[in-house]
Motif scaffolding. Structure first.
Motif, PDB file in Angstrom:
ATOM      1  N   LYS A   1       0.845  -1.217   0.000  1.00  0.00           N
ATOM      2  CA  LYS A   1       0.000   0.000   0.000  1.00  0.00           C
ATOM      3  C   LYS A   1       0.875   1.260   0.000  1.00  0.00           C
ATOM      4  N   GLU A   2       2.184   1.086  -0.012  1.00  0.00           N
ATOM      5  CA  GLU A   2       3.118   2.225  -0.039  1.00  0.00           C
ATOM      6  C   GLU A   2       2.802   3.113  -1.262  1.00  0.00           C
TER       7      GLU A   2
ATOM      8  N   PHE B   1      16.803  -2.660  -6.868  1.00  0.00           N
ATOM      9  CA  PHE B   1      15.535  -3.387  -6.875  1.00  0.00           C
ATOM     10  C   PHE B   1      14.602  -2.756  -5.851  1.00  0.00           C
ATOM     11  N   LEU B   2      13.300  -2.893  -6.110  1.00  0.00           N
ATOM     12  CA  LEU B   2      12.303  -2.414  -5.154  1.00  0.00           C
ATOM     13  C   LEU B   2      11.271  -3.514  -4.993  1.00  0.00           C
ATOM     14  N   HIS B   3      11.128  -4.010  -3.798  1.00  0.00           N
ATOM     15  CA  HIS B   3      10.117  -5.043  -3.548  1.00  0.00           C
ATOM     16  C   HIS B   3       9.178  -4.558  -2.448  1.00  0.00           C
ATOM     17  N   TYR B   4       7.872  -4.593  -2.720  1.00  0.00           N
ATOM     18  CA  TYR B   4       6.872  -4.186  -1.732  1.00  0.00           C
ATOM     19  C   TYR B   4       6.242  -5.443  -1.149  1.00  0.00           C
TER      20      TYR B   4
ATOM     21  N   THR C   1       3.705   0.884   6.045  1.00  0.00           N
ATOM     22  CA  THR C   1       4.778   0.049   6.593  1.00  0.00           C
ATOM     23  C   THR C   1       4.268  -1.182   7.322  1.00  0.00           C
ATOM     24  N   LEU C   2       5.036  -2.265   7.209  1.00  0.00           N
ATOM     25  CA  LEU C   2       4.794  -3.483   8.001  1.00  0.00           C
ATOM     26  C   LEU C   2       5.973  -3.650   8.935  1.00  0.00           C
ATOM     27  N   GLU C   3       5.683  -3.997  10.174  1.00  0.00           N
ATOM     28  CA  GLU C   3       6.761  -4.235  11.155  1.00  0.00           C
ATOM     29  C   GLU C   3       6.502  -5.573  11.814  1.00  0.00           C
TER      30      GLU C   3
END
Ligand code: SAM
Length: 216
Positions: free
Chosen positions: A142-143, A169-172, A208-210
């Motif tokens: 959702k970024e 690289f960009l990984h969501y 963000t996910l933590e």
């Protein structure tokens, strides 16, 4: 070692990430044993590492940016703390098995392709001692940047992109994906948040996910 876009970012400013440790990390400091050893991967300027060193833990960290590592070492000297920070690439760095009470990956895992993310997490799990904790903080699907990524970058998988201009690289991450890496661990904390980031640059939102998980 990869062409280092991070090095350029650090050279542009005096402090890229500020000095406040991640909230979840400081909240669970009491779960670490007194002689616990901490490894911070992608240590940056050391905001989390310095916090744990100040609590008396043995702290090591690695980062590919020379400037970030230098800054972290200068800060630890200035505050009379001991942080063993080194210039290393996590993709080639060997984590000693069963050594650490806590391994931190704060805002780091988004910048690797899917296969490397899995390799890094496997190495991290192997490096934790029994009851050891792993903390991961990542941008999720959702970024805000995720929506525009297909127009801007080469799409390699559903949520994975390659940014040619910076060879990055960009990984969501999705929540189930992150949880899926730790099904054999005890979840201490898992949270998803959408919040305004005022720590650097113009104020902007992050999704963000933590996760904080414990090896059994
Ligand atoms: C977004 S910053 C986060 C810094 C720090 N963890 C924090 O939360 O303040 C990402 C960090 O990962 C480092 N990094 C990126 N790729 C890396 C790699 N392959 N090996 C080690 N560090 C890496 C960058 O240099 C940068 O310092």
């Amino acid at each position: 070692m990869k062409q280092n876009i991070w090095e350029k970012e650090y050279r542009n400013v005096d402090s890229l990430w500020g000095f406040k440790p991640n909230g979840i990390l400081s909240q669970y400091v009491g779960m670490l044993p007194d002689n616990g050893e901490v490894l911070d991967i992608g240590i940056g300027e050391g905001r989390n590492a310095l916090f744990f060193a100040a609590q008396g833990f043995v702290v090591e960290g690695i980062d590919i940016s020379e400037t970030a590592v230098e800054r972290c070492l200068e800060l630890s000297k200035e505050h009379n703390l001991n942080v063993d920070a080194k210039i290393q690439d996590i993709t080639s760095f060997e984590i000693e098995p069963n050594k650490y009470s806590l391994i931190i990956l704060s805002n780091v895992l988004n910048f690797f392709p899917d296969n490397e993310i899995k390799n890094i997490i496997d190495k991290v799990k192997n490096g934790l001692q029994k009851n050891g904790l792993v903390y991961i903080n990542v941008f999720d699907d959702k970024e805000p940047g995720r929506k525009k990524a297909p127009e801007r970058y080469e799409q390699l998988a559903e949520h994975t992109f390659y940014k040619e201009s910076s060879n990055m690289f960009l990984h969501y991450f999705t929540r189930s994906e992150l949880e899926g890496f730790f099904t054999d661990y005890k979840t201490i904390s898992l949270s998803q948040s959408y919040s305004l980031d005022i720590t650097h640059g113009q104020p902007h939102f992050h999704s963000t996910l933590e996760i904080m998980s414990q090896k059994s």
